[in-house]
Design a protein around this motif. Structure first.
Motif, short mmCIF file in Angstrom:
data_model
loop_
_atom_site.label_atom_id
_atom_site.label_comp_id
_atom_site.label_asym_id
_atom_site.label_seq_id
_atom_site.Cartn_x
_atom_site.Cartn_y
_atom_site.Cartn_z
N LEU A 130 7.34 1.72 7.91
CA LEU A 130 6.91 2.28 6.65
C LEU A 130 8.08 2.51 5.69
O LEU A 130 9.16 1.96 5.89
CB LEU A 130 6.14 3.59 6.91
N TRP B 95 0.81 -1.21 0.00
CA TRP B 95 0.00 0.00 0.00
C TRP B 95 0.85 1.27 0.00
O TRP B 95 1.95 1.30 0.53
CB TRP B 95 -0.88 0.06 1.24
N SER B 96 0.27 2.33 -0.57
CA SER B 96 0.88 3.66 -0.47
C SER B 96 -0.11 4.69 0.05
O SER B 96 0.24 5.86 0.24
CB SER B 96 1.41 4.11 -1.83
N ASP B 97 -1.36 4.26 0.31
CA ASP B 97 -2.38 5.18 0.79
C ASP B 97 -3.49 4.39 1.47
O ASP B 97 -3.62 3.18 1.25
CB ASP B 97 -2.96 6.00 -0.37
N CYS B 98 -4.26 5.07 2.30
CA CYS B 98 -5.42 4.44 2.94
C CYS B 98 -6.35 5.53 3.46
O CYS B 98 -6.01 6.72 3.42
CB CYS B 98 -4.99 3.51 4.08
N LEU C 192 5.02 -1.81 5.63
CA LEU C 192 4.40 -1.23 4.44
C LEU C 192 5.49 -0.43 3.71
O LEU C 192 5.62 0.78 3.91
CB LEU C 192 3.21 -0.35 4.81
N TYR D 145 4.74 2.89 1.80
CA TYR D 145 3.85 3.86 2.47
C TYR D 145 4.66 4.90 3.22
O TYR D 145 5.42 4.58 4.13
CB TYR D 145 2.92 3.11 3.43
#
Length: 229
Positions: free
Chosen positions: A184, A101-104, A159, A162
């Protein structure tokens, strides 16, 4: 079932080539099926990043490295297991949940985060730190080798794409961040993760603990109250 197991030294050697091919070959041998394309891409992306973390001369070459462990009585799989002993010779098992992931987006639901989990659409699901912690709890509950072996489980989430933005580490997730530390993107984060591993694994075990987990008896155990999704 553990798809791939070896030592840090063998893992890094494989990572110098095409680690995703080695894992895919092991997957085919273990399951009789070819790995889905999404799994193959995930191995290619995340395991190379994990190899960067493990390229640390302070980490023992004989530390165990296991990839894709199927949790008994569950469809859940642990991405990465690291095994060895601390300074007091206590056996430790580091559970690593890997995400690209790079965003949420933050959710007000307990332990839930909204993210793209494959398929192009964002959807609700458990926070990676919650996943790592719940997987460790399941392993503790179901595997007799872990339950009776005085093995310390240390879950975390990595991550690697992220960048810290105050969402994935929002205060609403603080309870799970405390149970399973979050790491991260960035060199500083790589070093934090290395330090986390070094604190728990000082001496390697030649993947002995992975063998014990793979061949451990399954304990009768009730399902976790909240299962990772």
């Amino acid at each position: 079932m553990i798809i791939y197991s070896g030592t840090r030294a063998t893992f890094l050697k494989d990572a110098d080539g095409f680690i995703e091919d080695r894992v895919a070959e092991a997957y085919l041998k273990a399951t009789g099926r070819y790995a889905p394309d999404a799994e193959f891409r995930a191995w290619k992306a995340s395991l190379v990043e994990m190899a960067k973390v493990l390229r640390d001369p302070a980490l023992p070459d004989e530390m165990g490295v296991g990839i894709e462990y199927q949790i008994p009585q569950s469809s859940k799989r642990i991405d990465l297991l690291l095994t060895g002993h601390d300074l007091d010779d206590t056996p430790h098992l580091v559970v690593v949940e890997l995400k690209q992931w790079s965003d949420c987006k933050v959710s007000d639901k307990d332990g839930i985060v909204i993210a793209n989990r494959g398929g192009g659409a964002e959807r609700e699901g458990t926070h990676p730190c919650y996943q790592a912690w719940s997987y460790a709890e399941a392993l503790q509950g179901f595997n007799e080798a872990v339950y009776e072996g005085d093995i310390h489980l240390r879950p975390c989430a990595y991550l690697h794409n992220y960048r810290r933005d105050g969402k994935i580490d929002d205060a609403r997730y603080s309870d799970y961040l405390a149970r399973a530390p979050l790491f991260l993107h960035g060199l500083d984060e790589q070093e934090r993760l290395r330090d986390f591993i070094r604190r728990h694994i000082h001496r390697g075990d030649r993947a002995e603990l992975l063998y014990r987990i793979e061949h451990g008896r399954i304990r009768p155990s009730k399902q976790l109250a909240v299962e990772a999704r």
